[in-house]
Design a protein around this motif. Structure first.
Motif, PDB file in Angstrom:
ATOM      1  N   PRO A   1      21.232  27.214 -13.581  1.00  0.00           N
ATOM      2  CA  PRO A   1      21.008  26.402 -15.283  1.00  0.00           C
ATOM      3  C   PRO A   1      20.146  27.311 -15.872  1.00  0.00           C
TER       4      PRO A   1
ATOM      5  N   GLU B   1      19.922  27.016 -19.384  1.00  0.00           N
ATOM      6  CA  GLU B   1      19.895  26.644 -20.326  1.00  0.00           C
ATOM      7  C   GLU B   1      18.800  25.521 -20.829  1.00  0.00           C
ATOM      8  N   GLU B   2      19.148  24.722 -19.022  1.00  0.00           N
ATOM      9  CA  GLU B   2      18.267  23.913 -18.279  1.00  0.00           C
ATOM     10  C   GLU B   2      16.514  24.050 -18.367  1.00  0.00           C
TER      11      GLU B   2
ATOM     12  N   ASN C   1      14.546  25.549 -21.015  1.00  0.00           N
ATOM     13  CA  ASN C   1      14.274  24.873 -22.218  1.00  0.00           C
ATOM     14  C   ASN C   1      12.761  23.947 -21.507  1.00  0.00           C
ATOM     15  N   ILE C   2      12.970  24.492 -19.186  1.00  0.00           N
ATOM     16  CA  ILE C   2      12.147  23.827 -19.356  1.00  0.00           C
ATOM     17  C   ILE C   2      11.055  25.131 -19.438  1.00  0.00           C
TER      18      ILE C   2
ATOM     19  N   TYR D   1      12.154  20.919 -12.724  1.00  0.00           N
ATOM     20  CA  TYR D   1      13.475  20.931 -12.440  1.00  0.00           C
ATOM     21  C   TYR D   1      13.580  19.541 -11.071  1.00  0.00           C
TER      22      TYR D   1
ATOM     23  N   LYS E   1      12.863  15.787 -14.252  1.00  0.00           N
ATOM     24  CA  LYS E   1      13.904  16.083 -15.605  1.00  0.00           C
ATOM     25  C   LYS E   1      15.069  15.507 -14.696  1.00  0.00           C
TER      26      LYS E   1
ATOM     27  N   ILE F   1      17.470  17.632 -12.921  1.00  0.00           N
ATOM     28  CA  ILE F   1      17.978  18.275 -13.173  1.00  0.00           C
ATOM     29  C   ILE F   1      19.019  18.721 -12.001  1.00  0.00           C
TER      30      ILE F   1
ATOM     31  N   GLN G   1      23.188  19.778 -10.696  1.00  0.00           N
ATOM     32  CA  GLN G   1      23.499  20.966 -10.659  1.00  0.00           C
ATOM     33  C   GLN G   1      23.723  20.949  -9.441  1.00  0.00           C
TER      34      GLN G   1
END
Length: 400
Positions: free
Chosen positions: A43, A45-46, A49-50, A284, A287, A289, A293
């Motif tokens: 992931p 992009e995630e 950001n994290i 992770y 949030k 995600i 994922q």
């Protein structure tokens, strides 16, 4: 200077799997050898950001030494994740964060056993446990697998025999779900039987579950840990298959007294798992995600599993293979007279690589076996690689 190395090092063999990684980058090579997650599942992009959030909000802590047993915030998040994902009800005191799950595979045999003691493992089993046994001078007795995983009837007979010889195994190591290397899954009745035997003989179980979230077909089965009412099971999990393997973040779930001993050993191994990776794992989960994922990863890997199985059905004549409901691997058995290790040189010449099955046995290896990974290669590479492998097997068989 002429160096003199310890007796311990004589028992440690280089990993065949790690050695095969060099072939991945050879021009034209198709490798089914490594256990590599596909980079498409990372992931990116995630995680960017994290990382930005961490640097803005937690930089002083994330770049500092951490507690040996792990980041408290991550352990708290893991309690919720484990309950939602595997119905495992634990408190943060039942969790230790590790540097990958391999660290636990190295440490737990030392926690439970002395040099010369016996552990019980599956045959075949994950090479990481074999390396740990060799490094720490721990013996093993191996229980065969069938398409339903460890044969618990055979285990029961073996335990009776060992008791009659006044030998008490110190632990049972199993990968009951999408077993590595074979891909088999242990059904519910065997899971119950295994727990009954562990309680009867007072033997702790080490349940390794790196692939449990990667189910593509069939019904989800409860983990041994979720069925454990007596504190018998130490459970291993990892973020390597559901986030990114390069972050090397895993976790161990067990009784506090087990983790207290593990903690002492971990202080000697690495002081603590790196804080930055733990903060990434924390965010992770926090949030949500992770829950978005995993379905994406399943979609990709299911397609690749199906492509490999279809290619085997179409092209492979002189072998049989497992049909896993999940995970990353399947197990190929060649005719008894064939030797997959001897055949590997021919396979490399044909630009296809695999891991020989003998690498996954601590004792008495079956030489006519191999493990194939279906998650890393491209779709067309899988089809072409199976054609090359089938050709290799036919050439090798004809040469015998």
């Amino acid at each position: 200077m002429k160096f003199e190395f310890s007796e311990n090092m004589k028992n440690i063999k280089p990993s065949e799997i790690r050695a095969l990684l060099k072939y991945i980058h050879m021009p034209g090579m198709i490798s089914f050898g490594g256990g590599l997650p596909n980079p498409e599942t990372f992931p990116d992009e995630e995680l960017k950001n994290i990382l930005n959030d961490i640097m803005e909000n937690y930089a002083a802590s994330a770049l500092q030494y951490g507690q040996t047993d792990g980041l408290p915030e991550l352990k708290e998040q893991l309690t919720g994740y484990l309950k939602a994902d595997e119905n495992i009800s634990v408190s943060p005191e039942n969790i230790m964060i590790t540097t990958g799950s391999q660290q636990a595979l190295y440490a737990l045999p030392i926690v439970f056993a002395n040099r010369g003691d016996y552990g019980i493992i599956e045959a075949p089993t994950y090479v990481g446990m074999i390396s740990s046994l060799n490094a720490n001078g721990i013996k093993s007795t191996s229980i065969d697998l069938d398409e339903n995983g460890m044969k618990t009837d055979e285990l029961e007979d073996r335990l009776k025999t060992m008791r009659s010889m006044n030998i008490k195994p110190k632990f049972i190591y199993t990968i009951p779900t999408f077993q590595n290397p074979a891909g088999y899954t242990m059904p519910l009745d065997r899971r119950k039987h295994l727990l009954e035997l562990a309680e009867q003989y007072n033997i702790p179980i080490i349940e390794d579950n790196p692939y449990g979230d990667l189910r593509y077909s069939g019904k989800k089965l409860p983990t041994l840990k979720s069925m454990d009412n007596n504190g018998l099971v130490t459970y291993l999990g990892t973020f390597s298959k559901i986030m990114a393997p390069g972050l090397r973040t895993g976790f161990t779930v067990s009784q506090p007294e087990v983790l207290t001993e593990f903690n002492k050993l971990k202080q000697a191994l690495d002081l603590a798992t790196d804080s930055l990776s733990q903060y990434i794992a924390y965010e992770y989960i926090r949030k949500g995600i992770i829950y978005k994922q995993i379905p994406k990863t399943i979609e990709l890997y299911k397609k690749k599993r199906d492509i490999m199985l279809e290619a085997l059905d179409d092209d492979m004549k002189n072998a049989t293979w497992s049909r896993p409901d999940g995970g990353m691997f399947l197990w190929v058995q060649l005719p008894k007279e064939m030797n997959a290790l001897k055949m590997l040189e021919r396979a490399i010449a044909n630009k296809v690589a695999y891991v020989t099955g003998s690498a996954f046995y601590h004792n008495d290896p079956e030489l006519n076996t191999m493990r194939l990974n279906f998650t890393y290669s491209g779709d067309e590479e899988i089809k072409d690689g199976i054609k090359r492998l089938a050709k290799t097997i036919e050439e090798e068989k004809a040469s015998l």
